[in-house]
Write an enzyme that holds these catalytic residues in place. Structure first.
Site, short mmCIF file in Angstrom:
data_model
loop_
_atom_site.label_atom_id
_atom_site.label_comp_id
_atom_site.label_asym_id
_atom_site.label_seq_id
_atom_site.Cartn_x
_atom_site.Cartn_y
_atom_site.Cartn_z
CE1 TYR A 51 50.90 27.59 48.78
CE2 TYR A 51 52.45 29.40 48.52
CZ TYR A 51 51.40 28.82 49.20
OH TYR A 51 50.85 29.46 50.28
CG HIS A 126 51.46 24.85 54.31
ND1 HIS A 126 51.71 24.70 52.97
CD2 HIS A 126 50.50 25.80 54.39
CE1 HIS A 126 50.97 25.54 52.27
NE2 HIS A 126 50.21 26.21 53.11
CB SER A 208 42.78 34.81 52.09
OG SER A 208 41.66 34.99 51.26
N GLY A 212 39.78 36.53 49.40
CA GLY A 212 39.64 35.93 48.08
C GLY A 212 38.73 36.73 47.17
CB THR A 256 47.67 40.36 42.73
OG1 THR A 256 47.76 40.74 41.36
CG2 THR A 256 48.26 41.47 43.60
NE ARG A 261 44.03 43.84 43.14
CZ ARG A 261 42.98 44.41 43.70
NH1 ARG A 261 42.67 45.67 43.43
NH2 ARG A 261 42.21 43.73 44.53
#
Length: 291
Positions: A51, A126, A208, A212, A256, A261
């Site tokens: 990342y 991963h 997800s 998304g 997020t 949120r």
């Protein structure tokens, strides 16, 4: 699994977009953010060494260095085996996967160093690596558990025969599978994939979980809005409640970092859906009637 390896949180906070928040370049400010989330009971954080080219882990570690009291309160999942093009020493500069024992041992050590923690609660491969030597990979993962570097091992995006080949070579059990799963992507529920995860005793983590943002679009989005109003919920909360209704109670990995949120998703996703509502949403998601 021991208590500190159990996902006792309504969501896991994904750190994939951490680098997109420039204000968190300030370790003290990010430490404040982390402490506020942990105080909410949200102490699980999902990373990957790939990342933002390691920046996510490094930024997290810098915040923990400023707030050492948080180290015993956070729980870390990280993933590894993706080699980004900029780290490929070959002339090709190609993104690829490396699940060799030597490489994984180095990945785990470097993640520990960047994150500034003494142990990773879960380390996940991963992506499935077609060139994986299962015995070699298994040795590195078993050794890391035995050395106390990681609490448990899991996989992400693996198919059943891929993880079973690895499991057959390991002494320790694979404990976690992180898969793409949402109302917008429910296929794993119908092709045996999700059932295989549960049958093999792995805890499911859903990446997800809102597709998304696609769960809010078109026919499905309209249905979610209508039902959310009837049930005094929200579209996002209803989509997460649909996910949690599944056997195995998959834990959503949300992307997020917006405080409001996050609060919204945590508090609106506790709805207990009845069976008929669950299937009604499924019909809208798949655009055809339940056969």
């Amino acid at each position: 699994m021991s208590d500190d390896l159990t996902f006792d949180s309504p969501v896991i906070l994904g750190m994939m977009r951490l680098h997109e928040r420039p204000e968190f370049d300030d370790p003290e400010r990010f430490a404040d953010w982390l402490e506020a989330r942990v105080d909410q009971g949200l102490h699980w954080f999902d990373h990957a060494d790939s990342y933002a080219n390691h920046l996510g882990e490094a930024r997290f570690g810098a915040a923990l260095a400023r707030r050492p009291s948080l180290k015993s309160r956070v729980r870390v999942v990280t993933k590894g085996n993706i080699v980004l093009p900029g780290h490929d020493p070959s002339p090709f500069g190609v993104k690829h996967y490396n699940s060799s024992a030597r490489y994984l041992t180095d990945v785990i050590d470097r993640s520990l160093e960047r994150l500034g923690v003494e142990r990773l609660e879960h380390f996940l491969l991963h992506r499935p690596d077609p060139l994986m030597d299962a015995e070699d990979t298994a040795r590195a993962l078993d050794d890391a558990i035995d050395a106390g570097k990681i609490g448990a091992v899991g996989v992400s995006n693996f198919l059943p025969e891929q993880w079973r080949r690895l499991q057959a070579a390991m002494t320790h059990r694979l404990s976690v599978h992180q898969l793409e799963l949402s109302l917008a992507r429910p296929d794993a529920l119908f092709d045996g994939f999700y059932d295989a995860i549960l049958a093999d005793g792995m805890a499911p983590l859903a990446w997800s979980p809102l597709g998304g943002g696609s769960v809010f679009e078109d026919v499905l989005g309209t249905a979610l809005s209508r039902l959310a109003e009837q049930l005094d919920s929200t579209t996002a909360g209803l989509a997460l409640a649909w996910l949690r209704r599944l056997p195995g109670s998959p834990v959503p990995v949300i992307g997020t970092l917006n405080e409001k949120r996050i609060d919204h998703l945590v508090h609106s996703g506790n709805l207990d859906l009845d069976r008929a509502t669950w299937f009604a949403l499924l019909e809208e998601a798949r655009s055809h009637r339940v056969p």
